[in-house]
Design a protein around this motif. Structure first.
Motif, short mmCIF file in Angstrom:
data_model
loop_
_atom_site.label_atom_id
_atom_site.label_comp_id
_atom_site.label_asym_id
_atom_site.label_seq_id
_atom_site.Cartn_x
_atom_site.Cartn_y
_atom_site.Cartn_z
N ALA A 1 5.22 64.08 111.02
CA ALA A 1 5.68 65.46 111.23
C ALA A 1 4.57 66.32 111.83
CB ALA A 1 6.18 66.05 109.92
N GLU A 2 3.36 66.18 111.33
CA GLU A 2 2.25 66.97 111.86
C GLU A 2 1.96 66.60 113.31
OE1 GLU A 2 -0.93 69.68 112.11
OE2 GLU A 2 0.75 69.51 110.68
N LEU A 3 1.92 65.31 113.62
CA LEU A 3 1.66 64.89 114.99
C LEU A 3 2.72 65.42 115.95
CD1 LEU A 3 -0.07 63.25 116.96
CD2 LEU A 3 1.25 61.21 116.29
N SER A 4 3.96 65.48 115.48
CA SER A 4 5.06 65.94 116.34
C SER A 4 4.95 67.42 116.70
CB SER A 4 6.41 65.68 115.67
OG SER A 4 6.69 66.63 114.65
N ARG A 5 4.08 68.14 116.02
CA ARG A 5 3.86 69.55 116.39
C ARG A 5 2.92 69.68 117.58
NH1 ARG A 5 6.49 70.85 112.13
NH2 ARG A 5 5.93 70.20 110.03
N TRP A 6 2.20 68.60 117.88
CA TRP A 6 1.19 68.65 118.94
C TRP A 6 1.62 67.89 120.20
CZ3 TRP A 6 -2.67 71.94 118.03
CH2 TRP A 6 -2.94 72.28 116.70
N VAL A 7 2.42 66.83 120.02
CA VAL A 7 2.91 66.04 121.16
C VAL A 7 4.37 65.70 120.91
CG1 VAL A 7 0.65 65.03 121.69
CG2 VAL A 7 2.18 63.85 120.12
N VAL A 8 5.08 65.40 122.00
CA VAL A 8 6.44 64.90 121.89
C VAL A 8 6.38 63.40 121.63
CG1 VAL A 8 8.67 64.62 123.03
CG2 VAL A 8 7.31 66.67 123.45
N LEU A 9 6.84 62.97 120.48
CA LEU A 9 6.82 61.55 120.14
C LEU A 9 7.97 60.84 120.84
CD1 LEU A 9 6.06 61.91 116.33
CD2 LEU A 9 4.46 61.33 118.17
N ALA A 10 7.77 59.53 121.12
CA ALA A 10 8.75 58.77 121.88
C ALA A 10 8.86 57.35 121.34
CB ALA A 10 8.35 58.74 123.36
N VAL B 1 2.40 52.21 112.08
CA VAL B 1 3.78 52.70 112.11
C VAL B 1 4.28 52.60 113.55
CG1 VAL B 1 5.29 54.66 111.65
CG2 VAL B 1 3.25 54.28 110.23
N ALA B 2 5.42 51.96 113.76
CA ALA B 2 5.99 51.78 115.09
C ALA B 2 7.27 52.61 115.20
CB ALA B 2 6.29 50.30 115.35
N LEU B 3 7.30 53.53 116.16
CA LEU B 3 8.44 54.44 116.29
C LEU B 3 9.52 53.85 117.20
CD1 LEU B 3 6.72 57.94 116.65
CD2 LEU B 3 7.33 56.66 114.59
N GLY B 4 10.75 53.91 116.71
CA GLY B 4 11.90 53.47 117.49
C GLY B 4 12.68 54.62 118.08
N ARG B 5 12.35 55.83 117.64
CA ARG B 5 12.98 57.05 118.16
C ARG B 5 11.90 58.09 118.39
NH1 ARG B 5 16.57 59.27 113.86
NH2 ARG B 5 16.87 60.88 115.45
N GLY B 6 12.21 59.11 119.17
CA GLY B 6 11.26 60.18 119.45
C GLY B 6 11.70 61.50 118.86
N GLY B 7 10.84 62.50 119.02
CA GLY B 7 11.18 63.84 118.52
C GLY B 7 9.98 64.75 118.57
N ARG B 8 10.22 66.01 118.31
CA ARG B 8 9.15 67.00 118.26
C ARG B 8 9.45 68.02 117.18
NH1 ARG B 8 8.65 70.23 123.70
NH2 ARG B 8 6.96 71.11 122.45
N ASP B 9 8.40 68.65 116.66
CA ASP B 9 8.54 69.69 115.63
C ASP B 9 9.43 69.21 114.48
OD1 ASP B 9 6.90 71.53 116.99
OD2 ASP B 9 8.58 72.18 118.22
N LEU B 10 9.12 68.04 113.98
CA LEU B 10 9.95 67.42 112.95
C LEU B 10 9.67 67.99 111.56
CD1 LEU B 10 9.39 63.76 114.13
CD2 LEU B 10 11.52 65.02 114.36
N ALA B 11 10.71 68.05 110.75
CA ALA B 11 10.53 68.30 109.33
C ALA B 11 10.06 67.02 108.66
CB ALA B 11 11.85 68.76 108.70
N VAL B 12 9.27 67.15 107.61
CA VAL B 12 8.78 65.97 106.89
C VAL B 12 9.96 65.10 106.43
CG1 VAL B 12 7.54 65.18 104.85
CG2 VAL B 12 6.63 67.08 106.19
N SER B 13 11.04 65.75 106.00
CA SER B 13 12.19 65.01 105.50
C SER B 13 12.89 64.18 106.57
CB SER B 13 13.19 65.98 104.87
OG SER B 13 13.60 66.96 105.82
N ASP B 14 12.66 64.50 107.84
CA ASP B 14 13.30 63.76 108.93
C ASP B 14 12.38 62.72 109.57
OD1 ASP B 14 15.61 65.32 108.67
OD2 ASP B 14 14.84 66.85 110.05
#
Length: 227
Positions: free
Chosen positions: A181-190, A84-97
């Protein structure tokens, strides 16, 4: 721009189906995300939340290049995975997002020094040298997320034409959205982060000269030769 005391290292990139390259920032991997693989490794898949480890972006093998058999092991093993390749970042994401962060998908190999990993587990030590060594992550061409269903599709790996691994994305314990979503609770995704999402059962040893061809229906392929 400030002067540098040494030249800046090259930015690792992956090929894409749209021509432009995808710059890679970090590489995260989720462990034991298929029930059958968890069982073949001696674990109970019904009792584990997802856990993560990393590889350096410098571990990538791209454009179907050869992969050098690493030193310090006599048990190099293959694990084919959805990337999976991320084009946007985020943290504490909901699964739906979570899927809204995804730029695209690809097929990759999580190569593992299994003997080093087993010894690290026995001694309660980190897995870094078993998972994050040079050339431990061959990855194929990325395709844009539009039109790809990351919840279903046959996953296969052939070595010298012989089928070694076969499963389906539907067999994942944690879906791609849940894992992000789970990973975003531990690190800020980018943007530029990669996530390797686990492998089906059938992992096994590799030798110099082996030719690996991995595929995921609706996503693509990965190809490399161990030298």
């Amino acid at each position: 721009m400030q002067d540098l005391v040494i030249p800046a290292p090259d930015q690792p990139t992956l090929p894409t189906s749209v021509g432009a390259r995808f710059p890679v920032r970090r590489v995260y991997c989720v462990g034991r995300n298929y029930a059958a693989h968890a069982r073949e490794m001696g674990h109970d898949p019904d009792r584990e939340p997802p856990f993560f480890f990393t590889k350096p972006s410098s571990a990538l093998v791209t454009d179907a290049a050869d992969t050098v058999y690493p030193p310090g092991t006599v048990q190099l093993e293959h694990e084919v995975e959805l990337v999976v390749a991320l084009g946007r970042g985020g943290r504490d994401l909901a699964v739906s997002d979570a899927l809204g962060l995804v730029w695209g998908y690809g097929v990759g190999l999580d190569l593992t020094r299994r003997d080093l990993q087993a010894e690290a587990k026995r001694l309660g030590r980190p897995w870094d040298l078993a998972k994050g060594f040079d050339a431990s992550a061959p990855i194929g061409t990325l395709v844009p997320a539009a039109g790809v269903d990351p919840t279903s599709g046959t996953v296969e790996l052939r070595v010298d034409g012989d089928l070694r691994q076969s499963g389906d994305l539907a067999d994942q314990i944690w879906s791609v959205a849940e894992t992000i979503a789970e990973l975003s609770r531990w690190v800020v995704l980018a943007p530029g982060d990669l996530l390797l999402t686990g492998t089906p059962d059938g992992v096994g040893p590799l030798r110099r000269g082996d030719v690996l061809d991995g595929s995921i229906a609706g996503v693509g392929t990965v190809h490399t030769r161990i030298v």
